[in-house]
Design an enzyme around this catalytic site. Structure first.
Site, PDB file in Angstrom:
ATOM      1  N   ARG A 211     -43.689 124.195  -1.435  1.00  0.00           N
ATOM      2  CA  ARG A 211     -43.138 123.785  -0.148  1.00  0.00           C
ATOM      3  C   ARG A 211     -42.372 124.949   0.467  1.00  0.00           C
ATOM      4  NH1 ARG A 211     -42.458 117.386  -0.288  1.00  0.00           N
ATOM      5  NH2 ARG A 211     -44.349 117.073  -1.521  1.00  0.00           N
ATOM      6  N   GLU A 213     -40.036 125.424   2.344  1.00  0.00           N
ATOM      7  CA  GLU A 213     -38.814 124.965   2.992  1.00  0.00           C
ATOM      8  C   GLU A 213     -37.902 126.176   3.135  1.00  0.00           C
ATOM      9  OE1 GLU A 213     -37.648 121.178   2.023  1.00  0.00           O
ATOM     10  OE2 GLU A 213     -39.240 120.786   0.593  1.00  0.00           O
ATOM     11  N   ARG A 219     -30.851 121.155  -4.401  1.00  0.00           N
ATOM     12  CA  ARG A 219     -31.853 120.214  -4.900  1.00  0.00           C
ATOM     13  C   ARG A 219     -33.258 120.427  -4.337  1.00  0.00           C
ATOM     14  NH1 ARG A 219     -32.276 116.002  -1.218  1.00  0.00           N
ATOM     15  NH2 ARG A 219     -30.762 116.187   0.452  1.00  0.00           N
ATOM     16  N   HIS A 220     -33.476 121.561  -3.684  1.00  0.00           N
ATOM     17  CA  HIS A 220     -34.821 121.899  -3.205  1.00  0.00           C
ATOM     18  C   HIS A 220     -35.292 123.198  -3.846  1.00  0.00           C
ATOM     19  CE1 HIS A 220     -33.680 119.174   0.118  1.00  0.00           C
ATOM     20  NE2 HIS A 220     -34.980 118.939   0.180  1.00  0.00           N
ATOM     21  N   GLU A 357     -32.757 111.506  -3.794  1.00  0.00           N
ATOM     22  CA  GLU A 357     -34.088 110.900  -3.909  1.00  0.00           C
ATOM     23  C   GLU A 357     -34.856 111.527  -5.079  1.00  0.00           C
ATOM     24  OE1 GLU A 357     -36.633 111.317  -0.331  1.00  0.00           O
ATOM     25  OE2 GLU A 357     -38.201 111.821  -1.776  1.00  0.00           O
ATOM     26  N   SER A 360     -41.055 109.396  -3.976  1.00  0.00           N
ATOM     27  CA  SER A 360     -41.594 108.714  -2.783  1.00  0.00           C
ATOM     28  C   SER A 360     -42.928 108.133  -3.169  1.00  0.00           C
ATOM     29  CB  SER A 360     -41.863 109.697  -1.646  1.00  0.00           C
ATOM     30  OG  SER A 360     -40.702 110.034  -1.003  1.00  0.00           O
ATOM     31  N   ARG A 408     -35.936 117.195 -10.312  1.00  0.00           N
ATOM     32  CA  ARG A 408     -34.870 116.260  -9.907  1.00  0.00           C
ATOM     33  C   ARG A 408     -34.605 115.229 -10.997  1.00  0.00           C
ATOM     34  NH1 ARG A 408     -35.288 115.136  -3.446  1.00  0.00           N
ATOM     35  NH2 ARG A 408     -35.254 117.319  -2.837  1.00  0.00           N
TER      36      ARG A 408
HETATM   37  P1  AMO Z   1     -42.390 113.703  -1.315  1.00  0.00           P
HETATM   38  O1  AMO Z   1     -42.616 114.766  -0.307  1.00  0.00           O
HETATM   39  O2  AMO Z   1     -41.259 112.766  -1.080  1.00  0.00           O
HETATM   40  O3  AMO Z   1     -43.695 112.790  -1.473  1.00  0.00           O
HETATM   41  O4  AMO Z   1     -42.223 114.354  -2.740  1.00  0.00           O
HETATM   42  C1  AMO Z   1     -42.090 113.552  -3.896  1.00  0.00           C
HETATM   43  C2  AMO Z   1     -40.896 113.971  -4.710  1.00  0.00           C
HETATM   44  O5  AMO Z   1     -41.021 115.336  -5.080  1.00  0.00           O
HETATM   45  C3  AMO Z   1     -39.738 115.931  -5.143  1.00  0.00           C
HETATM   46  N1  AMO Z   1     -39.684 117.075  -4.236  1.00  0.00           N
HETATM   47  C4  AMO Z   1     -39.027 118.211  -4.461  1.00  0.00           C
HETATM   48  N2  AMO Z   1     -38.298 118.624  -5.511  1.00  0.00           N
HETATM   49  C5  AMO Z   1     -37.748 119.840  -5.431  1.00  0.00           C
HETATM   50  N3  AMO Z   1     -37.899 120.680  -4.396  1.00  0.00           N
HETATM   51  C6  AMO Z   1     -38.635 120.323  -3.323  1.00  0.00           C
HETATM   52  N4  AMO Z   1     -38.788 121.176  -2.306  1.00  0.00           N
HETATM   53  C7  AMO Z   1     -39.243 119.031  -3.323  1.00  0.00           C
HETATM   54  N5  AMO Z   1     -40.001 118.354  -2.464  1.00  0.00           N
HETATM   55  C8  AMO Z   1     -40.266 117.181  -3.026  1.00  0.00           C
HETATM   56  C9  AMO Z   1     -38.726 114.866  -4.736  1.00  0.00           C
HETATM   57  C10 AMO Z   1     -39.560 113.901  -3.958  1.00  0.00           C
HETATM   58  O6  AMO Z   1     -39.032 112.609  -4.019  1.00  0.00           O
HETATM   59  N6  AMO Z   1     -47.300 112.692  -1.597  1.00  0.00           N
HETATM   60  C11 AMO Z   1     -45.985 112.107  -1.668  1.00  0.00           C
HETATM   61  C12 AMO Z   1     -45.818 111.235  -2.915  1.00  0.00           C
HETATM   62  C13 AMO Z   1     -46.676 109.982  -2.917  1.00  0.00           C
HETATM   63  O7  AMO Z   1     -46.611 109.199  -1.934  1.00  0.00           O
HETATM   64  O8  AMO Z   1     -47.395 109.765  -3.904  1.00  0.00           O
HETATM   65  C14 AMO Z   1     -44.963 113.233  -1.673  1.00  0.00           C
HETATM   66  O9  AMO Z   1     -45.245 114.374  -1.915  1.00  0.00           O
HETATM   67  O10 AMO Z   1     -38.230 114.289  -5.934  1.00  0.00           O
HETATM   68  P1  ATP Z   2     -38.771 114.313   0.966  1.00  0.00           P
HETATM   69  O1  ATP Z   2     -39.521 115.586   0.786  1.00  0.00           O
HETATM   70  O2  ATP Z   2     -39.477 113.103   0.502  1.00  0.00           O
HETATM   71  O3  ATP Z   2     -38.242 114.112   2.339  1.00  0.00           O
HETATM   72  P2  ATP Z   2     -36.288 115.337   0.158  1.00  0.00           P
HETATM   73  O4  ATP Z   2     -35.184 114.763  -0.644  1.00  0.00           O
HETATM   74  O5  ATP Z   2     -36.668 116.760  -0.076  1.00  0.00           O
HETATM   75  O6  ATP Z   2     -37.546 114.421  -0.026  1.00  0.00           O
HETATM   76  P3  ATP Z   2     -35.879 116.020   2.886  1.00  0.00           P
HETATM   77  O7  ATP Z   2     -36.440 115.219   4.000  1.00  0.00           O
HETATM   78  O8  ATP Z   2     -36.400 117.393   2.672  1.00  0.00           O
HETATM   79  O9  ATP Z   2     -35.948 115.085   1.624  1.00  0.00           O
HETATM   80  O10 ATP Z   2     -34.361 116.083   3.058  1.00  0.00           O
HETATM   81  C1  ATP Z   2     -33.620 114.943   2.890  1.00  0.00           C
HETATM   82  C2  ATP Z   2     -32.247 115.274   3.327  1.00  0.00           C
HETATM   83  O11 ATP Z   2     -31.874 116.486   2.708  1.00  0.00           O
HETATM   84  C3  ATP Z   2     -32.148 115.549   4.794  1.00  0.00           C
HETATM   85  O12 ATP Z   2     -32.007 114.390   5.558  1.00  0.00           O
HETATM   86  C4  ATP Z   2     -30.932 116.418   4.833  1.00  0.00           C
HETATM   87  O13 ATP Z   2     -29.749 115.667   4.884  1.00  0.00           O
HETATM   88  C5  ATP Z   2     -30.964 117.139   3.493  1.00  0.00           C
HETATM   89  N1  ATP Z   2     -31.342 118.499   3.769  1.00  0.00           N
HETATM   90  C6  ATP Z   2     -32.539 118.983   4.107  1.00  0.00           C
HETATM   91  N2  ATP Z   2     -32.444 120.268   4.381  1.00  0.00           N
HETATM   92  C7  ATP Z   2     -31.165 120.605   4.192  1.00  0.00           C
HETATM   93  C8  ATP Z   2     -30.428 121.804   4.337  1.00  0.00           C
HETATM   94  N3  ATP Z   2     -30.986 122.923   4.743  1.00  0.00           N
HETATM   95  N4  ATP Z   2     -29.133 121.781   4.048  1.00  0.00           N
HETATM   96  C9  ATP Z   2     -28.532 120.664   3.644  1.00  0.00           C
HETATM   97  N5  ATP Z   2     -29.164 119.497   3.522  1.00  0.00           N
HETATM   98  C10 ATP Z   2     -30.450 119.468   3.803  1.00  0.00           C
END
Ligand code: AMO
Ligand code: ATP
Length: 434
Positions: A211, A213, A219-220, A357, A360, A408
């Site tokens: 990703r 991002e 947590r990313h 989270e 998903s 996570r």
């Molecule tokens: P989603 O985008 O929510 O859903 O990703 C699923 C889970 O993967 C983890 N995750 C991450 N962990 C660390 N760094 C990241 N950048 C990151 N992005 C995602 C989170 C998240 O909840 N295709 C759907 C899943 C489905 O519907 O089967 C999907 O990718 O824990």
């Molecule tokens: P998913 O990929 O399913 O959405 P996720 O937990 O990675 O899971 P994001 O939508 O990427 O979810 O982000 C969720 C929340 O994380 C956002 O609503 C925001 O509050 C926080 N977030 C995202 N980017 C940042 C950032 N650059 N700094 C701080 N918080 C962030």
């Protein structure tokens, strides 16, 4: 090394050869100790200067910290030794010397910042607490695999170089594939659905997702490990049951098999397997509860995604793992099915840890015409996804699944502050090597 004994297996009365790293040398004058460390633990090597060969004493005591040494000798009981036994050496060999200027202190006495630790992962992993995190990670992935097999799932591997993204166009890493534009896959989503629609029916995959991002959060990651499930003839409730079972199996395995590691990390006392069913809270109830906490500056309204403070407020309110169900259709991806009796409401769900989270998932749109409509509603060109959509014309059963973030899961299970601590070689905005 066939003749090598792990330090943990050295019993009084044995003649052993142990090999490992010089953890510490304690010189008390006439007597000195070398603490040798290997993967199983540590053992004390005793040097009585007046009674032993000078060369042997010198080789042992001049070895710099973290040098690799091999020691042969007799094991004896010694109540004052840290493990109750010690080795009186007959031979000492320095197998690989270490530069005395170490970039970090593997004994853990001097703290290093995360960046220094990640730059020197080999040395960092010599610390018992760090090693324990990765022993547990390995054990969790084993437990997860076992749990999926109990659910009659087949393990699959899907391509990581792909032609299209699925999780929002802005987060793709583009690459060049023999002159054509391609991407690193963000999720096995479409592939796992294509396989669940075959006789294989129930599948799981543990593999990397990529990703792009831009942000830097605790947590990313830009390369993460996704634990994916997809099952034919399953609905979103079934997928939630599987997600709950998988997360609980991870905790149970850690509780059962990793007591020493929890101790080394320093969380043995507070570690708990989640008890009871995870509550399933609708999105509507979730926003009401978040608003009622008064923690947010602005009240949430229907259709808002949940910000990090909103997730945290609800997490504190609930106090354990929970699901958020029945999300508004407009904020869930095209592949998530809407409820039959309300097109505004999706079958999408998230599984939350109080901190963040984890998962998903949802039931999938398996009807060809509806799927094409969903692409168009989200501004995506269905022609680009024809390799996927056309299989929905040949008998695609109802199906559901989820993606669970592996790091996570480990991070929340072990209470780690930063997701990078759950990855050997994390990829983030600043880090492409090692
Ligand atoms: P989603 O985008 O929510 O859903 O990703 C699923 C889970 O993967 C983890 N995750 C991450 N962990 C660390 N760094 C990241 N950048 C990151 N992005 C995602 C989170 C998240 O909840 N295709 C759907 C899943 C489905 O519907 O089967 C999907 O990718 O824990
Ligand atoms: P998913 O990929 O399913 O959405 P996720 O937990 O990675 O899971 P994001 O939508 O990427 O979810 O982000 C969720 C929340 O994380 C956002 O609503 C925001 O509050 C926080 N977030 C995202 N980017 C940042 C950032 N650059 N700094 C701080 N918080 C962030």
């Amino acid at each position: 090394m066939q003749d090598r004994t792990y330090t943990a297996d050295a019993e009084p009365g044995d003649d052993v050869t142990v090999a490992g790293w010089v953890h510490e040398i304690r010189d008390l004058g006439g007597i000195a100790f070398l603490i040798l460390r290997d993967t199983s633990g540590k053992i004390q090597i005793k040097f009585e200067k007046d009674e032993m060969d000078d060369d042997l004493v010198e080789t042992g005591l001049d070895a710099s910290r973290e040098s690799v040494v091999k020691v042969s000798g007799a094991v004896e009981e010694e109540p004052r030794a840290p493990t109750g036994v010690e080795v009186t050496p007959e031979s000492v060999e320095v197998v690989a010397p270490a530069d005395p200027e170490l970039p970090l202190d593997p004994s853990g006495k001097v703290d290093a910042d995360l960046s220094t630790r990640l730059d020197n992962r080999t040395l960092d992993l010599r610390k018992e607490d760090v090693q324990s995190v990765f022993e547990i990670r390995s054990g969790v992935l084993n437990a997860v695999r076992d749990q999926f097999r109990e659910f009659d799932c087949t393990e699959i591997n899907t391509p990581k170089i792909v032609a299209t993204g699925t999780e929002g166009g802005t987060e793709l890493f583009p690459i060049t594939y023999f002159g054509e534009e391609a991407f690193m896959n963000q999720s096995p989503q479409l592939f796992k659905q294509l396989i669940a629609g075959s006789n294989v029916e129930r599948v799981f995959e543990i593999g990397p997702i990529f990703r792009a991002e831009e942000h830097n959060t605790p947590r990313h990651l830009n390369e993460a490990t996704s634990i994916d499930f997809e099952g034919a003839f399953c609905d979103h409730q079934d997928a939630m049951d599987v997600a709950e079972g998988v997360v609980k199996s991870a905790y149970e395995a850690v509780q059962e098999n990793f007591g020493d590691e929890l101790e080394a990390i320093g969380i043995a006392d507070e570690f708990e397997v989640p008890e009871g069913d995870f509550p399933r809270i609708s999105y509507e109830e979730a926003i009401e509860r978040i608003n009622a906490t008064g923690e947010l500056d602005e009240q949430l309204v229907w259709g808002d995604d949940l910000s990090t403070p909103a997730e945290e407020a609800l997490g504190q309110d609930v106090g354990g793992h929970y699901f958020i169900t029945d999300w508004p259709s407009e904020i869930k991806p095209f592949y998530i099915k809407d409820h039959d009796d309300d097109a505004e409401l999706s079958t999408g769900f998230d599984l939350m840890h109080p901190r963040m989270e984890l998962v998903s998932g949802g039931q999938r749109e398996h009807r060809h015409e509806k799927l094409i409509e969903g692409f168009e509603q989200q501004g995506l060109d269905p022609d680009q996804f024809e390799y996927y959509t056309k299989m929905f014309k040949y008998g695609m059963p109802p199906h559901a699944g989820f993606g669970l973030g592996g790091e996570r899961l480990i991070m929340t299970l072990l209470g780690l502050d930063n997701i990078r601590e759950a990855v050997l070689f994390p990829r983030d905005r600043q880090r492409l090597s090692p």
